[in-house]
Design a protein around this motif. Structure first.
Motif, PDB file in Angstrom:
ATOM      1  N   ILE A 152      37.297 -53.263  47.320  1.00 32.88           N
ATOM      2  CA  ILE A 152      35.884 -52.909  47.341  1.00 32.88           C
ATOM      3  C   ILE A 152      35.499 -52.617  45.896  1.00 32.88           C
ATOM      4  CG2 ILE A 152      34.147 -51.300  48.221  1.00 32.88           C
ATOM      5  CD1 ILE A 152      36.078 -50.721  50.552  1.00 32.88           C
ATOM      6  N   GLY A 153      34.667 -53.474  45.327  1.00 33.75           N
ATOM      7  CA  GLY A 153      34.289 -53.344  43.929  1.00 33.75           C
ATOM      8  C   GLY A 153      32.838 -52.956  43.777  1.00 33.75           C
ATOM      9  N   GLY A 154      32.413 -52.798  42.527  1.00 32.07           N
ATOM     10  CA  GLY A 154      31.015 -52.502  42.253  1.00 32.07           C
ATOM     11  C   GLY A 154      30.592 -51.099  42.618  1.00 32.07           C
ATOM     12  N   VAL A 155      31.532 -50.145  42.677  1.00 32.03           N
ATOM     13  CA  VAL A 155      31.174 -48.741  42.893  1.00 32.03           C
ATOM     14  C   VAL A 155      31.458 -47.979  41.596  1.00 32.03           C
ATOM     15  CG1 VAL A 155      31.613 -48.849  45.357  1.00 32.03           C
ATOM     16  CG2 VAL A 155      33.440 -48.152  43.826  1.00 32.03           C
ATOM     17  N   SER A 156      30.957 -46.760  41.533  1.00 29.45           N
ATOM     18  CA  SER A 156      31.091 -45.944  40.322  1.00 29.45           C
ATOM     19  C   SER A 156      30.485 -46.639  39.104  1.00 29.45           C
ATOM     20  CB  SER A 156      32.559 -45.597  40.049  1.00 29.45           C
ATOM     21  OG  SER A 156      33.056 -44.742  41.039  1.00 29.45           O
ATOM     22  N   VAL A 157      29.357 -47.299  39.321  1.00 30.89           N
ATOM     23  CA  VAL A 157      28.628 -47.941  38.223  1.00 30.89           C
ATOM     24  C   VAL A 157      27.310 -47.225  37.968  1.00 30.89           C
ATOM     25  CG1 VAL A 157      29.701 -50.195  38.509  1.00 30.89           C
ATOM     26  CG2 VAL A 157      27.661 -49.646  39.841  1.00 30.89           C
ATOM     27  N   GLY A 158      27.221 -45.971  38.401  1.00 34.02           N
ATOM     28  CA  GLY A 158      26.034 -45.176  38.147  1.00 34.02           C
ATOM     29  C   GLY A 158      25.321 -44.671  39.378  1.00 34.02           C
ATOM     30  N   GLU A 159      25.761 -45.115  40.562  1.00 32.48           N
ATOM     31  CA  GLU A 159      25.091 -44.702  41.782  1.00 32.48           C
ATOM     32  C   GLU A 159      25.520 -43.291  42.193  1.00 32.48           C
ATOM     33  OE1 GLU A 159      28.541 -47.237  43.311  1.00 32.48           O
ATOM     34  OE2 GLU A 159      27.715 -46.506  41.442  1.00 32.48           O
ATOM     35  N   PRO A 160      24.676 -42.563  42.936  1.00 28.88           N
ATOM     36  CA  PRO A 160      25.033 -41.213  43.393  1.00 28.88           C
ATOM     37  C   PRO A 160      26.266 -41.240  44.297  1.00 28.88           C
ATOM     38  CG  PRO A 160      22.680 -41.632  43.699  1.00 28.88           C
ATOM     39  CD  PRO A 160      23.309 -42.940  43.330  1.00 28.88           C
ATOM     40  N   ALA A 161      26.964 -40.105  44.356  1.00 28.04           N
ATOM     41  CA  ALA A 161      28.193 -40.009  45.137  1.00 28.04           C
ATOM     42  C   ALA A 161      27.973 -40.332  46.605  1.00 28.04           C
ATOM     43  CB  ALA A 161      28.798 -38.616  44.985  1.00 28.04           C
ATOM     44  N   GLU A 162      26.814 -39.917  47.152  1.00 29.27           N
ATOM     45  CA  GLU A 162      26.578 -40.184  48.571  1.00 29.27           C
ATOM     46  C   GLU A 162      26.443 -41.673  48.863  1.00 29.27           C
ATOM     47  OE1 GLU A 162      22.617 -38.803  46.722  1.00 29.27           O
ATOM     48  OE2 GLU A 162      24.740 -38.244  46.655  1.00 29.27           O
ATOM     49  N   LEU A 163      25.983 -42.449  47.876  1.00 24.58           N
ATOM     50  CA  LEU A 163      25.890 -43.892  48.076  1.00 24.58           C
ATOM     51  C   LEU A 163      27.269 -44.545  48.011  1.00 24.58           C
ATOM     52  CD1 LEU A 163      22.631 -44.982  46.193  1.00 24.58           C
ATOM     53  CD2 LEU A 163      23.036 -44.748  48.644  1.00 24.58           C
ATOM     54  N   ILE A 164      28.152 -44.012  47.158  1.00 27.17           N
ATOM     55  CA  ILE A 164      29.525 -44.525  47.129  1.00 27.17           C
ATOM     56  C   ILE A 164      30.164 -44.350  48.502  1.00 27.17           C
ATOM     57  CG2 ILE A 164      31.820 -44.215  46.136  1.00 27.17           C
ATOM     58  CD1 ILE A 164      30.516 -43.360  43.540  1.00 27.17           C
ATOM     59  N   GLU A 165      29.994 -43.176  49.081  1.00 30.58           N
ATOM     60  CA  GLU A 165      30.553 -42.925  50.411  1.00 30.58           C
ATOM     61  C   GLU A 165      29.971 -43.890  51.440  1.00 30.58           C
ATOM     62  OE1 GLU A 165      31.170 -39.223  53.569  1.00 30.58           O
ATOM     63  OE2 GLU A 165      29.751 -39.035  51.913  1.00 30.58           O
ATOM     64  N   LYS A 166      28.670 -44.126  51.378  1.00 31.22           N
ATOM     65  CA  LYS A 166      28.018 -45.042  52.305  1.00 31.22           C
ATOM     66  C   LYS A 166      28.563 -46.458  52.153  1.00 31.22           C
ATOM     67  CE  LYS A 166      23.460 -47.059  53.270  1.00 31.22           C
ATOM     68  NZ  LYS A 166      22.026 -47.095  52.844  1.00 31.22           N
ATOM     69  N   ILE A 167      28.751 -46.891  50.908  1.00 28.88           N
ATOM     70  CA  ILE A 167      29.279 -48.230  50.644  1.00 28.88           C
ATOM     71  C   ILE A 167      30.659 -48.399  51.265  1.00 28.88           C
ATOM     72  CG2 ILE A 167      30.169 -49.734  48.817  1.00 28.88           C
ATOM     73  CD1 ILE A 167      27.907 -48.548  47.023  1.00 28.88           C
ATOM     74  N   VAL A 168      31.524 -47.425  51.019  1.00 27.03           N
ATOM     75  CA  VAL A 168      32.897 -47.520  51.509  1.00 27.03           C
ATOM     76  C   VAL A 168      32.929 -47.493  53.034  1.00 27.03           C
ATOM     77  CG1 VAL A 168      35.161 -46.421  51.495  1.00 27.03           C
ATOM     78  CG2 VAL A 168      33.811 -46.511  49.398  1.00 27.03           C
ATOM     79  N   GLN A 169      32.140 -46.626  53.634  1.00 27.94           N
ATOM     80  CA  GLN A 169      32.105 -46.539  55.093  1.00 27.94           C
ATOM     81  C   GLN A 169      31.595 -47.823  55.730  1.00 27.94           C
ATOM     82  OE1 GLN A 169      29.733 -43.018  55.752  1.00 27.94           O
ATOM     83  NE2 GLN A 169      31.517 -41.668  55.786  1.00 27.94           N
TER      84      GLN A 169
END
Length: 368
Positions: free
Chosen positions: A216-233
Motif C-alpha cells: 500500500i503506497g502513497g501514504v504519509s505524503v502530507g495527509e492527516p493521520a485519520e486519512l492514512i487509517e481510512k486508506i489502509v482500512q
C-alpha cells in the motif's frame, strides 16, 4: 514464477483483521507483523550489520534511486549483490525509486514512458522507466523488489489521482514483463490517494495479476493521520490473505497498531534513525528529547525494560552528554535503541495476537 518464497498465515485476531504469519525468502524468515529498518544507501545509518542484527531486525530496506546514483548498480552487482556488498545475510527489500523521483517535483517530467529528472548529485539528466527500475533492482539483487509507480501528492484532484493510479497499473504490467529473476519477488503497489473507491479498484486489479505480495503506497505524503487509517482500512482487506501485505513509509506507534489491526504485515520508516540524529528516543510509546535539562543528571537506564546495548550499558545522563557534545556515538546508541523499540513493539503485538490479547493490550491505541 518466483522460487524460495512463501507466506504462512499462523493466526488471525478474533476482534480485528490483525494477523500473525511467517514470510519465507531465499535469505531467511520474517516473522510478521514486523517493522523493517531503512538502509537507504545499503546501510542503516550509523549501525554496523552486527549492531543491526542485535536490534532484532530480520529484513531491511535499501533505496533503488539512491543506489543508482551512488555507487551505481554495476558496482553493487560486481560485489556479488546487495547482501555481500553491505554484509547483510538476511532478507532485503528495495523500493522502485518512484517515491524519490516524484518528490523531485521541480526537477522531473512524467510521461507514459517514464520519468526524466535532473540528478541532485551532479545535475545529469536521467530517464527512469519501469523497465529501467526493474533492471536496476535485478542487478542489486534484493529478495523483494517493488514495481515502479507514480505516487500522487496530497492534496490532489480526483482526476489527477485516477490518472496516476491508472498509469501505475500500466507500468506494473511493464515491470512484470521486464522482471528477469525468479529468486526475487516483485510486489505491486496499490495507489489511489485518499479515494477509497480508487484504492479498492486498484487493489482488485493488482490481485488479478497474482503477484507474490502487495504494498500500500502513497501514504504519509502530507495527509492527516485519520486519512492514512481510512486508506489502509479500505485497501488491506481487498488484498489476498495468503500473500504478505506491506504498508510503505509509516512507523509511529499509532500507525503501526492501526495498520496491523487492518491486516498489514510489514512496515518500514526512517523515523527511528532520523529521530536519533535529532536526539530523540522512543520509550514505551513516548518520544523523549534527551537534550532536555532533566536528563543531564539522570543516571538511570534509558529504558530498564529494554535489552538493547544502549539501555544495558549507559545512563540517560551519558546519552544526553553525547548528544549535547554532538558525539557520533550518541547517534549510534539512540539508533540502536529506537530500532530495537519499534521491533519490540511489533513483536509484542505479534505475541498479543497469538495469545488472543490484541484488543486488551493494544486496543487503547485504536480508541484514544
Amino acid at each position: 514464477m518466483t522460487t524460495g518464497f512463501s507466506f504462512q498465515l499462523l493466526k488471525s485476531c478474533c476482534t480485528t483483521q490483525a494477523r500473525v504469519g511467517v514470510f519465507t525468502t531465499p535469505h531467511g524468515l520474517v516473522e510478521t507483523p514486523r517493522f523493517m529498518p531503512v538502509g537507504t544507501l545499503a546501510n542503516v545509518k550509523t549501525l554496523t550489520p552486527d549492531q543491526l542484527r542485535a536490534t532484532g531486525a530480520q529484513m531491511v530496506l535499501a533505496n533503488t534511486y539512491h543506489l543508482h546514483l551512488q555507487p551505481g548498480e554495476e558496482i553493487v552487482a560486481g560485489a556479488g549483490g546487495l547482501h555481500r556488498f553491505m554484509a547483510w545475510d538476511g532478507p532485503i527489500l528495495t523500493d522502485s525509486g518512484g517515491f524519490q523521483v516524484f518528490s523531485l517535483s521541480e526537477m522531473r517530467q512524467i510521461s507514459e514512458d517514464g520519468v526524466t529528472f535532473r540528478s541532485p548529485r551532479d545535475g545529469q539528466m536521467i530517464h527512469l522507466t519501469p523497465e529501467r527500475s526493474i533492471a536496476i533492482q535485478n542487478a542489486l539483487g534484493a529478495d523483494v523488489i517493488m514495481a515502479f509507480d507514480e505516487c500522487p501528492p496530497y492534496p490532489a484532484t480526483r482526476e489527477s489521482v485516477a490518472n496516476a493510479t491508472d498509469r501505475t497499473y500500466r507500468w506494473l504490467k511493464r515491470c512484470i514483463t521486464a522482471h528477469q529473476r525468479d529468486d526475487q519477488a516483485l510486489f505491486g503497489i496499490v495507489q489511489g490517494g485518499v479515494y477509497s473507491d480508487l484504492r479498492q479498484e486498484a487493489a482488485e486489479q493488482l490481485v488479478a495479476l497474482d503477484l507474490p505480495g502487495y504494498a500500500i503506497g502513497g501514504v504519509s505524503v502530507g495527509e492527516p493521520a485519520e486519512l492514512i487509517e481510512k486508506i489502509v482500512q479500505a485497501t488491506a482487506p481487498v488484498l489476498p490473505p495468503e500473500k504478505p501485505r506491506y504498508l510503505m513509509g509509516v512507523g509511529t506507534y499509532r500507525e503501526l497498531v492501526q495498520a496491523i489491526a487492518a491486516g498489514v504485515d510489514l512496515f518500514d520508516c526512517v523515523i527511528p534513525t532520523r529521530l536519533a540524529r535529532h536526539g530523540n528516543a522512543l520509550v514505551q510509546g513516548a518520544r523523549w528529547n534527551l537534550r532536555n535539562s532533566r536528563f543531564r543528571d539522570d543516571f538511570t537506564p534509558l529504558d530498564d525494560t529494554c535489552s538493547c546495548y544502549a539501555c544495558g550499558h549507559f545512563s540517560r545522563a551519558y546519552l544526553s552528554h553525547l548528544l549535547r557534545a554532538q558525539e557520533l556515538l550518541g547517534y549510534t546508541l539512540l539508533s540502536i535503541h529506537n530500532i530495537t523499540e519499534l521491533i519490540r513493539f511489533t513483536q509484542a503485538i505479534r505475541q498479543a495476537v497469538l495469545n488472543d490479547r490484541f484488543d486488551a493490550d493494544f486496543g487503547h491505541w485504536l480508541r484514544s
